[in-house]
Design an enzyme around this catalytic site. Sequence first.
Site, PDB file in Angstrom:
ATOM      1  N   GLY A  28      27.109  36.428  48.322  1.00 41.10           N
ATOM      2  CA  GLY A  28      26.744  35.909  47.228  1.00 41.10           C
ATOM      3  C   GLY A  28      27.282  36.626  45.490  1.00 41.10           C
ATOM      4  O   GLY A  28      28.093  37.048  45.572  1.00 41.10           O
ATOM      5  N   HIS A  34      35.630  33.536  45.649  1.00 40.60           N
ATOM      6  CA  HIS A  34      34.839  32.789  46.415  1.00 40.60           C
ATOM      7  C   HIS A  34      34.845  31.420  46.224  1.00 40.60           C
ATOM      8  O   HIS A  34      35.173  30.795  47.384  1.00 40.60           O
ATOM      9  CB  HIS A  34      33.228  32.900  46.099  1.00 40.60           C
ATOM     10  CG  HIS A  34      32.912  34.424  46.368  1.00 40.60           C
ATOM     11  ND1 HIS A  34      32.235  35.207  45.080  1.00 40.60           N
ATOM     12  CD2 HIS A  34      32.605  35.271  47.291  1.00 40.60           C
ATOM     13  CE1 HIS A  34      31.881  36.392  45.478  1.00 40.60           C
ATOM     14  NE2 HIS A  34      32.031  36.577  46.777  1.00 40.60           N
ATOM     15  N   GLN A  58      25.642  46.563  57.021  1.00 41.14           N
ATOM     16  CA  GLN A  58      27.044  46.776  56.809  1.00 41.14           C
ATOM     17  C   GLN A  58      26.759  47.898  55.530  1.00 41.14           C
ATOM     18  O   GLN A  58      27.985  48.311  55.069  1.00 41.14           O
ATOM     19  CB  GLN A  58      27.941  45.925  56.441  1.00 41.14           C
ATOM     20  CG  GLN A  58      27.778  44.920  55.239  1.00 41.14           C
ATOM     21  CD  GLN A  58      28.505  43.992  54.905  1.00 41.14           C
ATOM     22  OE1 GLN A  58      28.221  42.840  55.750  1.00 41.14           O
ATOM     23  NE2 GLN A  58      29.450  43.573  53.986  1.00 41.14           N
ATOM     24  N   VAL A 173      42.235  36.589  44.121  1.00 34.46           N
ATOM     25  CA  VAL A 173      41.978  36.129  42.808  1.00 34.46           C
ATOM     26  C   VAL A 173      41.689  37.136  41.737  1.00 34.46           C
ATOM     27  O   VAL A 173      40.856  37.828  42.147  1.00 34.46           O
ATOM     28  CB  VAL A 173      40.967  34.954  42.633  1.00 34.46           C
ATOM     29  CG1 VAL A 173      40.583  34.181  41.444  1.00 34.46           C
ATOM     30  CG2 VAL A 173      41.288  33.471  43.844  1.00 34.46           C
TER      31      VAL A 173
HETATM   32  N1  LIG Z   1      38.887  38.222  44.114  1.00 33.68           N
HETATM   33  C1  LIG Z   1      38.866  37.655  45.260  1.00 33.68           C
HETATM   34  N2  LIG Z   1      39.799  36.914  45.714  1.00 33.68           N
HETATM   35  C2  LIG Z   1      39.807  36.271  46.887  1.00 33.68           C
HETATM   36  N3  LIG Z   1      38.878  36.353  47.812  1.00 33.68           N
HETATM   37  C3  LIG Z   1      37.655  37.133  47.589  1.00 33.68           C
HETATM   38  C4  LIG Z   1      37.674  37.759  46.181  1.00 33.68           C
HETATM   39  N4  LIG Z   1      36.600  38.653  46.023  1.00 33.68           N
HETATM   40  C5  LIG Z   1      35.897  38.304  47.174  1.00 33.68           C
HETATM   41  N5  LIG Z   1      36.726  37.581  48.102  1.00 33.68           N
HETATM   42  C6  LIG Z   1      35.932  37.097  49.493  1.00 33.68           C
HETATM   43  O1  LIG Z   1      34.979  36.526  49.257  1.00 33.68           O
HETATM   44  C7  LIG Z   1      34.271  36.888  50.811  1.00 33.68           C
HETATM   45  C8  LIG Z   1      33.008  37.313  50.325  1.00 33.68           C
HETATM   46  O2  LIG Z   1      33.199  38.562  49.621  1.00 33.68           O
HETATM   47  P1  LIG Z   1      31.899  39.258  49.003  1.00 33.68           P
HETATM   48  O3  LIG Z   1      30.775  38.253  48.845  1.00 33.68           O
HETATM   49  O4  LIG Z   1      31.772  40.768  49.570  1.00 33.68           O
HETATM   50  O5  LIG Z   1      32.477  39.169  47.724  1.00 33.68           O
HETATM   51  P2  LIG Z   1      33.033  40.436  46.586  1.00 33.68           P
HETATM   52  O6  LIG Z   1      33.143  40.079  45.388  1.00 33.68           O
HETATM   53  O7  LIG Z   1      34.189  41.009  47.384  1.00 33.68           O
HETATM   54  O8  LIG Z   1      31.911  41.490  46.640  1.00 33.68           O
HETATM   55  P3  LIG Z   1      31.967  43.127  46.597  1.00 33.68           P
HETATM   56  O9  LIG Z   1      31.558  43.379  45.126  1.00 33.68           O
HETATM   57  O10 LIG Z   1      31.000  43.291  47.586  1.00 33.68           O
HETATM   58  O11 LIG Z   1      33.235  43.619  46.744  1.00 33.68           O
HETATM   59  C9  LIG Z   1      35.227  37.722  51.432  1.00 33.68           C
HETATM   60  O12 LIG Z   1      35.964  37.134  52.457  1.00 33.68           O
HETATM   61  C10 LIG Z   1      36.042  38.348  50.280  1.00 33.68           C
HETATM   62  O13 LIG Z   1      37.234  39.011  50.882  1.00 33.68           O
HETATM   63  C1  LIG Z   2      32.022  38.926  55.605  1.00 37.66           C
HETATM   64  C2  LIG Z   2      30.854  39.241  54.923  1.00 37.66           C
HETATM   65  C3  LIG Z   2      30.166  38.244  54.304  1.00 37.66           C
HETATM   66  C4  LIG Z   2      29.819  39.773  55.990  1.00 37.66           C
HETATM   67  O1  LIG Z   2      28.575  40.202  55.516  1.00 37.66           O
HETATM   68  C5  LIG Z   2      30.988  40.640  53.742  1.00 37.66           C
HETATM   69  O2  LIG Z   2      31.469  41.542  54.415  1.00 37.66           O
HETATM   70  C6  LIG Z   2      31.733  40.059  52.528  1.00 37.66           C
HETATM   71  O3  LIG Z   2      31.105  39.549  51.734  1.00 37.66           O
HETATM   72  O4  LIG Z   2      33.100  40.288  52.587  1.00 37.66           O
HETATM   73  N1  BAL Z   3      33.321  42.493  50.462  1.00 43.85           N
HETATM   74  C1  BAL Z   3      32.940  43.491  51.274  1.00 43.85           C
HETATM   75  C2  BAL Z   3      31.271  43.659  51.523  1.00 43.85           C
HETATM   76  C3  BAL Z   3      30.874  44.950  51.238  1.00 43.85           C
HETATM   77  O1  BAL Z   3      31.558  45.782  50.301  1.00 43.85           O
HETATM   78  O2  BAL Z   3      29.903  45.288  51.663  1.00 43.85           O
END
Ligand SMILES: Nc1ncnc2c1ncn2[C@@H]1O[C@H](COP(=O)(O)OP(=O)(O)OP(=O)(O)O)[C@@H](O)[C@H]1O
Ligand SMILES: CC(C)(CO)[C@@H](O)C(=O)[O-]
Ligand code: BAL
Length: 279
Positions: A28, A34, A58, A173
């Site tokens: 989220g 996303h 996690q 992205v």
């Molecule tokens: N900048 C991005 N470009 C492409 N995919 C992304 C990006 N940020 C997150 N995702 C992907 O979106 C999915 C959900 O990720 P998550 O909800 O943890 O978002 P996040 O922005 O990576 O959050 P966090 O701050 O936890 O790193 C994962 O498969 C992650 O690799």
């Molecule tokens: C794949 C995932 C949704 C599992 O909780 C998380 O690790 C994330 O947001 O990348």
């Molecule tokens: N995007 C990875 C989720 C985490 O940091 O727990």
Amino acid sequence: MIVIHSVAQMQQYARERRGEIALVPTMGYLHEGHASLMVEARKRAKFVVASIFVNPTQFGVNEDLDSYPRDLEHDKEIAEKAGVDVIFAPTAADMYPAGYQSYLNVEEITAHLCGASRPGHFRGVTTVVAKLFNIVAPKVALFGKKDFQQLAVIRRMVQDFNFDIEIVGMPIVREKDGLAMSSRNTKLSPAEREQALCLSRSIAATKKAFRGGERDVAALKKVAVAVIEAEKSPQIDYLEFRDQDSLLPLDKADERTLLALAVRVGSVRLIDNSILGED
Ligand SMILES: Nc1ncnc2c1ncn2[C@@H]1O[C@H](COP(=O)(O)OP(=O)(O)OP(=O)(O)O)[C@@H](O)[C@H]1O
Ligand SMILES: CC(C)(CO)[C@@H](O)C(=O)[O-]
Ligand code: BAL
């Protein structure tokens, strides 16, 4: 678009649409990273399910589970615009009811990088992703390459556990100035937001050296580290050159070599990565 909170209702929806669902698992606080996964999912299946679940298993005990940003109303707007049919936002109590005791663990490739810095993290990721795969029964699931190791771990899990699901890895992205989009970026103060650019700048400087002919990993690492250390406050958690399949260390770099880094900026731990031979 509808929002489903109950696991049983999600299973019922999925049962009626077997073989026609694309899944985008998320935690989220959605952003354009996303959305890019959701837009691609829209092209690949008749129905798109995006899960939103801040998965407690996690997070380590001293990590940011409680302060992880959440905003379901804003998430709904982004998901709907990206063409999502269902947001699946279960409760922790429904995903892990009293008496819960089953976990899925991928071994060797979780020992490095984020797995080493965050013990138990990938066990939580693979457990929840396996549960989501069973609940939503997608034909395809999409993950971002920003979490490069996570994508590799999930591919390994799918292969080893014979999940009949296509795994699609999507490009990182970035913000206009190069910072990889991440929900955690919103926790940066204005000064930290500026310092956070050292991750993408470190990658850019290393690639420049690589394109200039440098192949020695120790020399490339010096270039990468120098950019981070030029900023006073960011602390390197890891900065590694790895084989992109095994994630094992290398002495000599080539076009396929992965540069992966995790850096603490203030209280926020950010990750980024790039393949040296790619743009
Ligand atoms: N900048 C991005 N470009 C492409 N995919 C992304 C990006 N940020 C997150 N995702 C992907 O979106 C999915 C959900 O990720 P998550 O909800 O943890 O978002 P996040 O922005 O990576 O959050 P966090 O701050 O936890 O790193 C994962 O498969 C992650 O690799
Ligand atoms: C794949 C995932 C949704 C599992 O909780 C998380 O690790 C994330 O947001 O990348
Ligand atoms: N995007 C990875 C989720 C985490 O940091 O727990």
